[in-house]
Design a protein around this motif. Sequence first.
Motif, PDB file in Angstrom:
ATOM      1  N   LEU A   1       0.802  -1.223   0.000  1.00 42.02           N
ATOM      2  CA  LEU A   1       0.000   0.000   0.000  1.00 42.02           C
ATOM      3  C   LEU A   1       0.835   1.273   0.000  1.00 42.02           C
ATOM      4  CD1 LEU A   1      -2.787  -1.198   2.441  1.00 42.02           C
ATOM      5  CD2 LEU A   1      -2.987  -0.806  -0.013  1.00 42.02           C
ATOM      6  N   GLY A   2       2.153   1.140   0.072  1.00 44.23           N
ATOM      7  CA  GLY A   2       3.019   2.303  -0.092  1.00 44.23           C
ATOM      8  C   GLY A   2       2.982   3.247   1.092  1.00 44.23           C
ATOM      9  N   SER A   3       3.227   4.528   0.794  1.00 42.93           N
ATOM     10  CA  SER A   3       3.359   5.528   1.852  1.00 42.93           C
ATOM     11  C   SER A   3       2.756   6.854   1.407  1.00 42.93           C
ATOM     12  CB  SER A   3       4.832   5.720   2.210  1.00 42.93           C
ATOM     13  OG  SER A   3       5.578   6.126   1.069  1.00 42.93           O
ATOM     14  N   VAL A   4       2.622   7.752   2.361  1.00 38.49           N
ATOM     15  CA  VAL A   4       2.160   9.112   2.102  1.00 38.49           C
ATOM     16  C   VAL A   4       3.125  10.067   2.783  1.00 38.49           C
ATOM     17  CG1 VAL A   4      -0.260   8.404   1.946  1.00 38.49           C
ATOM     18  CG2 VAL A   4       0.674   9.104   4.156  1.00 38.49           C
ATOM     19  N   SER A   5       2.991  11.345   2.503  1.00 34.60           N
ATOM     20  CA  SER A   5       3.863  12.339   3.128  1.00 34.60           C
ATOM     21  C   SER A   5       3.679  12.326   4.644  1.00 34.60           C
ATOM     22  CB  SER A   5       3.557  13.747   2.593  1.00 34.60           C
ATOM     23  OG  SER A   5       3.890  13.841   1.227  1.00 34.60           O
ATOM     24  N   ARG A   6       4.794  12.402   5.349  1.00 37.60           N
ATOM     25  CA  ARG A   6       4.760  12.495   6.814  1.00 37.60           C
ATOM     26  C   ARG A   6       4.564  13.962   7.187  1.00 37.60           C
ATOM     27  NH1 ARG A   6       8.844  13.280  10.870  1.00 37.60           N
ATOM     28  NH2 ARG A   6      10.348  13.523   9.170  1.00 37.60           N
ATOM     29  N   VAL A   7       3.378  14.289   7.660  1.00 34.34           N
ATOM     30  CA  VAL A   7       3.039  15.677   7.973  1.00 34.34           C
ATOM     31  C   VAL A   7       2.994  15.858   9.487  1.00 34.34           C
ATOM     32  CG1 VAL A   7       1.361  17.520   7.686  1.00 34.34           C
ATOM     33  CG2 VAL A   7       1.730  15.878   5.845  1.00 34.34           C
ATOM     34  N   LEU A   8       3.720  16.832   9.996  1.00 36.77           N
ATOM     35  CA  LEU A   8       3.761  17.124  11.421  1.00 36.77           C
ATOM     36  C   LEU A   8       2.750  18.224  11.754  1.00 36.77           C
ATOM     37  CD1 LEU A   8       7.626  17.078  11.985  1.00 36.77           C
ATOM     38  CD2 LEU A   8       5.990  15.204  12.239  1.00 36.77           C
ATOM     39  N   PRO A   9       2.320  18.311  13.010  1.00 33.58           N
ATOM     40  CA  PRO A   9       1.323  19.324  13.395  1.00 33.58           C
ATOM     41  C   PRO A   9       1.932  20.714  13.535  1.00 33.58           C
ATOM     42  CG  PRO A   9       1.954  18.028  15.304  1.00 33.58           C
ATOM     43  CD  PRO A   9       2.640  17.388  14.122  1.00 33.58           C
ATOM     44  N   VAL A  10       2.416  21.240  12.434  1.00 30.41           N
ATOM     45  CA  VAL A  10       2.995  22.582  12.414  1.00 30.41           C
ATOM     46  C   VAL A  10       1.892  23.586  12.080  1.00 30.41           C
ATOM     47  CG1 VAL A  10       4.678  24.097  11.300  1.00 30.41           C
ATOM     48  CG2 VAL A  10       5.241  21.688  11.710  1.00 30.41           C
ATOM     49  N   PRO A  11       1.692  24.599  12.894  1.00 28.76           N
ATOM     50  CA  PRO A  11       0.631  25.584  12.598  1.00 28.76           C
ATOM     51  C   PRO A  11       0.797  26.196  11.209  1.00 28.76           C
ATOM     52  CG  PRO A  11       1.480  25.909  14.826  1.00 28.76           C
ATOM     53  CD  PRO A  11       2.378  24.894  14.167  1.00 28.76           C
ATOM     54  N   GLY A  12      -0.264  26.138  10.415  1.00 22.73           N
ATOM     55  CA  GLY A  12      -0.266  26.739   9.091  1.00 22.73           C
ATOM     56  C   GLY A  12       0.267  25.869   7.975  1.00 22.73           C
ATOM     57  N   LEU A  13       0.870  24.715   8.305  1.00 23.72           N
ATOM     58  CA  LEU A  13       1.465  23.887   7.256  1.00 23.72           C
ATOM     59  C   LEU A  13       0.405  23.353   6.296  1.00 23.72           C
ATOM     60  CD1 LEU A  13       3.782  22.337   5.922  1.00 23.72           C
ATOM     61  CD2 LEU A  13       3.506  20.554   7.664  1.00 23.72           C
ATOM     62  N   ALA A  14      -0.670  22.801   6.826  1.00 21.63           N
ATOM     63  CA  ALA A  14      -1.704  22.222   5.971  1.00 21.63           C
ATOM     64  C   ALA A  14      -2.330  23.263   5.052  1.00 21.63           C
ATOM     65  CB  ALA A  14      -2.782  21.561   6.830  1.00 21.63           C
ATOM     66  N   GLU A  15      -2.465  24.500   5.539  1.00 24.97           N
ATOM     67  CA  GLU A  15      -3.111  25.544   4.750  1.00 24.97           C
ATOM     68  C   GLU A  15      -2.183  26.160   3.705  1.00 24.97           C
ATOM     69  OE1 GLU A  15      -5.028  25.057   8.645  1.00 24.97           O
ATOM     70  OE2 GLU A  15      -2.969  25.477   8.046  1.00 24.97           O
ATOM     71  N   HIS A  16      -0.892  26.243   3.994  1.00 22.62           N
ATOM     72  CA  HIS A  16      -0.001  27.014   3.132  1.00 22.62           C
ATOM     73  C   HIS A  16       1.145  26.198   2.518  1.00 22.62           C
ATOM     74  CE1 HIS A  16      -2.125  30.503   4.647  1.00 22.62           C
ATOM     75  NE2 HIS A  16      -1.866  30.128   5.888  1.00 22.62           N
ATOM     76  N   GLY A  17       1.268  24.924   2.878  1.00 14.72           N
ATOM     77  CA  GLY A  17       2.361  24.112   2.354  1.00 14.72           C
ATOM     78  C   GLY A  17       1.969  23.333   1.111  1.00 14.72           C
ATOM     79  N   HIS A  18       2.967  23.020   0.285  1.00 15.66           N
ATOM     80  CA  HIS A  18       2.783  22.178  -0.901  1.00 15.66           C
ATOM     81  C   HIS A  18       3.494  20.848  -0.670  1.00 15.66           C
ATOM     82  CE1 HIS A  18       1.316  25.427  -3.639  1.00 15.66           C
ATOM     83  NE2 HIS A  18       1.995  26.178  -2.801  1.00 15.66           N
ATOM     84  N   GLY A  19       2.799  19.754  -0.936  1.00 14.67           N
ATOM     85  CA  GLY A  19       3.425  18.447  -0.840  1.00 14.67           C
ATOM     86  C   GLY A  19       4.215  18.132  -2.102  1.00 14.67           C
TER      87      GLY A  19
END
Length: 417
Positions: free
Chosen positions: A106-124
Amino acid sequence: MERHARGGTLIAGGGYAGSMVARLLGRRGATIVSPENYMLFTPLLPEAASGTLEPRHVVVPLRRMCPHAELVLGRVTALDTGAKTGAVDALDGPIEIGYEQLVLALGSVSRVLPVPGLAEHGHGFRDLADAIALRNHILRELEAAAATTPVETVRHLTFVFVGAGYAGVEALAELSDLVRDALRYYSALQETPQRWVLVDAAPKILPEIPTRLGEYAAAQLSRRGVEIHVSTRLDSADERGVLLSDGTRIETGTLVWTAGVTPSPSLAELGLALDERGRVAVDELLRVPGLDGVWALGDCAAVPNLATPGRPDPPTSQHALRQARRLARNLTGEPRPYRYRMLGQVATLGRYKGIADVLGVPLRGFPGWFVTRTYHLYQVPLFSRKLRVVVDWTVALFFRRDIAELGSLGHPRRLEG
């Protein structure tokens, strides 16, 4: 609706590991359950983002790659290991597929940490959609830089990458080449400096490779003007910029997150025992202990390697290929333990620059770049795909990169009367 896996083998996941198992099983056949009808060759993703390669050429259609396998578009949502069936959410509705052998890939996905604003403003930067979206965003930033005030121009030409492993370093190098090539068409930006920033919590970049090659890579990037912040974390992000753990505030319109991967979260839905990193534990035969006829490999599995005791294989295509070869043999014959000693490590640093460690021999600069490309080409399945990649590379030697921003692709306007 209930059906049975072709050849008795059900493969959950159509990434590099799973598709290679199906391919190597040959006429014995298998049923692949995958949400896409293609396999993405991730080592070439940075070149697809930069425009060196046509995006379609870094993916391989599963029906061509595995002509004797059956493809079911969907995903496995539940397992009954006692009855040896898998519940699949398929295109035409839920189905059950029976099996004798189940392969989890099933592979993997990006490891995302709980950094404020990362989900809203970051690009994977994990799949083809990420790569093309990032390319479109960067080209749009150039347009914005050419149409605004000098202060805002500097912000639009500042690019921050968090994660200095293979993905982060190669993506930054390729995309900085793209921007440098594109700026020749922006007369108003000729004198405006670009700012490229690489951030990682580790004490050095590319920690997976020998120290001397990592130091060479850092020196090459620094020579190109890349700011390297090691032993540093991303503390927060907002629409105007980012804040690093060393107190540095960087005004930017582009934040790229490449800080590692984590196994697919869908593993947790299947009721399997997972380790502390969320991986399926397997034995030296690649079997899942305690479950009859269940195997696992690739990024979603903690695969012990007899050649490196105590160190499970890293999530690389090189190891996935060797695991697939061993597993395909174990499915069709007497199971034998998995053992593979890595041949080397390779990475590109942009146009004509690369690093490689082949059987302990370090290569840098053009030789490292050439060996890296040659090895990646060797790993691409299908002669037709290899040829397309070579043609793209050859064309790139004689023509400048295309700088068209195609953000509307896949999002057509609705028909209106």
